[in-house]
Design a protein around this motif. Structure first.
Motif, mmCIF file in Angstrom:
data_model
loop_
_atom_site.group_PDB
_atom_site.id
_atom_site.type_symbol
_atom_site.label_atom_id
_atom_site.label_comp_id
_atom_site.label_asym_id
_atom_site.label_seq_id
_atom_site.Cartn_x
_atom_site.Cartn_y
_atom_site.Cartn_z
ATOM 1 N N SER A 2 0.848 -1.189 0.000
ATOM 2 C CA SER A 2 0.000 0.000 0.000
ATOM 3 C C SER A 2 0.882 1.237 0.000
ATOM 4 C CB SER A 2 -0.893 -0.001 1.230
ATOM 5 O OG SER A 2 -0.097 0.023 2.386
ATOM 6 N N GLN A 8 -5.110 4.616 1.220
ATOM 7 C CA GLN A 8 -5.457 3.224 0.956
ATOM 8 C C GLN A 8 -6.381 3.123 -0.252
ATOM 9 O OE1 GLN A 8 -4.974 0.394 3.740
ATOM 10 N NE2 GLN A 8 -3.223 1.756 3.705
ATOM 11 N N ALA A 9 -6.042 2.193 -1.149
ATOM 12 C CA ALA A 9 -6.973 1.921 -2.234
ATOM 13 C C ALA A 9 -8.182 1.279 -1.597
ATOM 14 C CB ALA A 9 -6.332 0.967 -3.220
ATOM 15 N N ARG A 10 -9.369 1.821 -1.885
ATOM 16 C CA ARG A 10 -10.565 1.283 -1.241
ATOM 17 C C ARG A 10 -10.801 -0.157 -1.649
ATOM 18 N NH1 ARG A 10 -12.526 2.601 3.413
ATOM 19 N NH2 ARG A 10 -13.623 4.551 3.521
ATOM 20 N N ASN A 11 -11.111 -0.943 -0.681
ATOM 21 C CA ASN A 11 -11.515 -2.301 -0.893
ATOM 22 C C ASN A 11 -12.806 -2.294 -1.739
ATOM 23 O OD1 ASN A 11 -12.814 -4.759 -0.350
ATOM 24 N ND2 ASN A 11 -11.569 -5.003 1.486
ATOM 25 N N PRO A 12 -12.891 -3.104 -2.817
ATOM 26 C CA PRO A 12 -14.084 -3.032 -3.678
ATOM 27 C C PRO A 12 -15.362 -3.434 -2.951
ATOM 28 C CG PRO A 12 -12.737 -4.919 -4.268
ATOM 29 C CD PRO A 12 -11.936 -4.113 -3.292
ATOM 30 N N LEU A 13 -15.218 -4.090 -1.808
ATOM 31 C CA LEU A 13 -16.411 -4.480 -1.060
ATOM 32 C C LEU A 13 -17.037 -3.321 -0.335
ATOM 33 C CD1 LEU A 13 -15.324 -7.675 0.856
ATOM 34 C CD2 LEU A 13 -16.744 -7.510 -1.169
ATOM 35 N N TYR A 14 -16.299 -2.217 -0.254
ATOM 36 C CA TYR A 14 -16.714 -1.178 0.663
ATOM 37 C C TYR A 14 -17.994 -0.477 0.240
ATOM 38 C CZ TYR A 14 -16.611 2.498 4.004
ATOM 39 O OH TYR A 14 -16.955 3.331 5.023
ATOM 40 N N PRO B 90 -13.003 -10.740 3.513
ATOM 41 C CA PRO B 90 -11.700 -10.219 3.951
ATOM 42 C C PRO B 90 -11.895 -8.966 4.806
ATOM 43 C CG PRO B 90 -12.130 -9.575 1.685
ATOM 44 C CD PRO B 90 -13.268 -10.464 2.083
ATOM 45 N N MET B 91 -10.860 -8.568 5.553
ATOM 46 C CA MET B 91 -10.943 -7.302 6.303
ATOM 47 C C MET B 91 -11.128 -6.173 5.300
ATOM 48 S SD MET B 91 -8.117 -7.483 9.309
ATOM 49 C CE MET B 91 -6.681 -7.959 8.361
ATOM 50 N N ARG B 92 -11.997 -5.236 5.637
ATOM 51 C CA ARG B 92 -12.294 -4.232 4.612
ATOM 52 C C ARG B 92 -11.514 -2.941 4.729
ATOM 53 N NH1 ARG B 92 -18.505 -3.042 4.399
ATOM 54 N NH2 ARG B 92 -18.300 -4.759 2.944
ATOM 55 N N PHE B 94 -8.296 -2.674 4.781
ATOM 56 C CA PHE B 94 -7.011 -2.749 4.061
ATOM 57 C C PHE B 94 -7.244 -3.103 2.593
ATOM 58 C CE2 PHE B 94 -6.301 -4.141 8.509
ATOM 59 C CZ PHE B 94 -5.641 -2.997 8.923
ATOM 60 N N PRO B 95 -6.304 -2.682 1.715
ATOM 61 C CA PRO B 95 -6.486 -2.995 0.292
ATOM 62 C C PRO B 95 -6.526 -4.510 0.067
ATOM 63 C CG PRO B 95 -4.664 -1.445 0.639
ATOM 64 C CD PRO B 95 -5.082 -1.924 1.984
ATOM 65 N N LEU B 96 -7.430 -4.897 -0.811
ATOM 66 C CA LEU B 96 -7.614 -6.325 -1.072
ATOM 67 C C LEU B 96 -6.558 -6.825 -2.048
ATOM 68 C CD1 LEU B 96 -9.550 -8.738 -0.616
ATOM 69 C CD2 LEU B 96 -10.794 -7.958 -2.618
ATOM 70 N N THR B 102 -5.616 -9.627 2.494
ATOM 71 C CA THR B 102 -5.496 -8.172 2.333
ATOM 72 C C THR B 102 -4.040 -7.750 2.544
ATOM 73 O OG1 THR B 102 -6.091 -7.940 4.641
ATOM 74 C CG2 THR B 102 -7.843 -7.574 3.034
ATOM 75 N N ASP B 103 -3.746 -6.544 2.098
ATOM 76 C CA ASP B 103 -2.393 -6.000 2.228
ATOM 77 C C ASP B 103 -2.326 -5.149 3.496
ATOM 78 O OD1 ASP B 103 -0.038 -4.675 2.076
ATOM 79 O OD2 ASP B 103 -0.423 -3.702 0.145
#
Ligand code: SF4
Ligand code: SF4
Ligand code: FES
Ligand code: FES
Lengths: 266, 244
Positions: A2, A8-14, B90-92, B94-96, B102-103
């Motif tokens: 990262s 942080q690049a947003r997690n696509p699930l967000y 996955p934990m949300r 942190f970047p997937l 996750t990273d």
């Protein structure tokens, strides 16, 4: 890796938004009960505080905690300088009110339940902007230790009131009514709450890095241990003492207005 | 008795993904990580999952089970409702990278900002149990980063550039309270770590699998130390008078 700057690049699930969550339990129950509990507790005390006549808070040696210490009796002329809406109780209640409002436990409770910040863990919030306790007004929460000093002084008066309540039939007779026990428990519960305060825990010894260097630091370690013991149940005592202050005031009001008889116990 | 249970597991990467259904034969004492391994072994060999110890000690298998941040190896299936599929994401915060992985490397960057243990010069290397009790609690941390994941300051507001997060308040507290440490990290705590962003709502404490009382024993004592130095005029005056 990262971005080391922390972006942080947003997690696509967000998905953002109020109450958005994958939780399936009754996460909203705790904030809801807290709103109801704090609403009833502080609602009653606010109502009691604005009732102007302190006579209703007296019965024999009993004095409602809402009017203790009786500042308005010590300085009667003070009331004439104050606006009409300031009741005698308000001269006192700002101190314990401020103590509770800045208490670390109550902060958690109302940030979660009233400000939804967050309402529960891993549950989305209605707010995008957030500055925590870094800016005015919430940075003022750091004043808590000063309210704690005041609360300890008030506690001494409440113990005096509790002991005096055992002289129901005059200062020479030790006659306890049910109200005496109610006032005693009030002082006990408030002590268990006040003496478990996080600021007190810090000031009494927590600020030290080393507890074994000199005799006084050992003493402070013992004191710190005692406060820590109460601190572990701080939430419990916060609720019990809040409820009991309200009950004590109500009891004395009912007795003084003749709606309830105060039974003699011994 | 073996029993068939349904699972919904996130499959995808930073580009996108979806929940996929699997059926697993479960037995007594199974944990979520066992089920994920079974899916990997029998149905989805390309399912990415990070783990090491299966004993809640390495902090690798953090995920969100039924929406709650958990260690997969410490979450028993018989503690989860049997009438609905178990959902694993996955934990949300942190970047997937892929599936359940996750990273978390941002955390290691934060760690570098904290001056390490600095022994007192000529200090006597002997101290008593009461001096180390407090910091021993903090040493239980397994760096699972579940607390970082759940903290709303990071999760909802993405304050990563200004906020170290609960795991590093634990580390700061461990060093600041250490009887043999000579470094001063209070300025860093106040000005850089963002401890003022924490509103003590205790989600970190709720999810910590090591039962560290993060808010009560690390964050609030740090906040109180910050008040001593930066907000309390009387303590300031006393410090000036007694040069402490
Ligand atoms: S208590 Fe503070 S650090 Fe812990 S989750 Fe809440 S805001 Fe974050
Ligand atoms: S403090 Fe607890 S939740 Fe946070 S990283 Fe350490 S073990 Fe995990
Ligand atoms: S922290 Fe609750 S009274 Fe001080
Ligand atoms: S696999 Fe090591 S903590 Fe779960």
């Amino acid at each position: 890796m990262s971005d080391p700057s922390g972006a942080q690049a947003r997690n696509p699930l967000y998905r953002a938004g109020f109450a958005v969550t994958e939780r399936r339990d009754l996460w909203w129950m705790e904030p809801l009960l807290t709103v109801l509990g704090l609403g009833v507790g502080f609602g009653y005390l606010t109502w009691a505080a604005f009732l102007g006549n302190p006579e209703h808070g007296h019965y024999g040696p009993y004095l409602s905690p809402v009017y203790s210490p009786p500042v308005y009796e010590w300085f009667p002329s003070i009331m004439t300088y104050l606006p009409a809406f300031v009741s005698p109780a308000l001269l006192i209640l700002w101190a314990p009110g401020g103590f509770r409002a800045t208490c670390y436990y109550y902060r958690k409770a109302y940030y979660r339940s009233f400000f939804l910040n967050p309402a529960s863990c891993a549950v989305g919030k209605p707010w995008e902007k957030y500055c925590g306790e870094t800016e005015f007004p919430l940075v003022v929460q750091n004043i808590h230790r000063y309210f704690m000093y005041l609360a300890v002084v008030i506690l001494a008066f409440l113990w005096y009131d509790a002991l005096k309540a055992f002289t129901r039939d005059g200062p020479k007779d030790y006659v306890a009514g049910a109200g005496s026990v109610v006032l005693l428990l009030n002082a006990v519960f408030l002590s268990l709450y006040t003496l478990g305060c996080h600021s007190l825990r810090h000031l009494i010894g927590g600020y030290l890095d080393c507890f074994s260097t000199c005799p006084t630091s050992k003493l402070r370690h013992t004191a710190w241990g005692g406060v820590t013991c109460l601190n572990e149940r701080h939430m419990l005592w916060a609720w019990v003492s809040l409820g009991w202050v309200g009950f004590t005031d109500l009891y004395i009001r009912l007795v003084s207005s003749g709606r309830l008889a105060d039974p003699v116990l011994f | 008795m073996p029993e068939q249970r349904s699972f919904r597991v996130f499959r995808g990467d930073a580009g996108g993904g979806q929940m996929k259904e699997y059926t697993v034969e479960t037995g007594p004492g199974m944990v979520v990580l066992d089920a994920v391994h079974q899916i990997q072994a029998t149905q989805a060999p390309d399912l990415a999952v990070r783990w090491n110890c299966k004993a809640a000690k390495c902090g690798s298998c953090s995920a969100e089970v039924n929406g709650k941040p958990k260690l997969m190896c410490k979450t028993r299936l018989d503690d989860l409702p049997a009438d609905r599929p178990v959902e694993v994401r996955p934990m949300r915060t942190f970047p997937l990278i892929k599936d359940l992985v996750t990273d978390v490397s941002w955390n290691y960057e934060v760690n570098k900002k904290i001056p390490p243990f600095t022994p007192k010069p000529n200090g006597e290397w002997r101290w008593m149990q009461e001096d180390v009790d407090r910091v021993q609690e903090f040493r239980k941390c397994i760096e699972c980063f579940l607390c970082q994941n759940v903290c709303h300051v990071l999760r909802e507001h993405q304050k990563q550039p200004e906020f170290f997060g609960p795991r590093f308040f634990v580390r700061l507290a461990a060093l600041e309270m250490h009887p043999m440490d000579a470094a001063d990290r209070l300025d860093l705590t106040h000005r850089q770590s963002g401890v003022g962003y924490c509103n003590i709502t205790k989600c970190c404490t709720e999810v910590c699998p090591e039962d560290i009382h993060i808010t009560d024993n690390a964050i609030i004592p740090l906040k109180e130390r910050v008040v001593d130095r930066f907000y309390d005029p009387v303590r300031r005056l006393l410090r000036k008078l007694f040069r402490r």
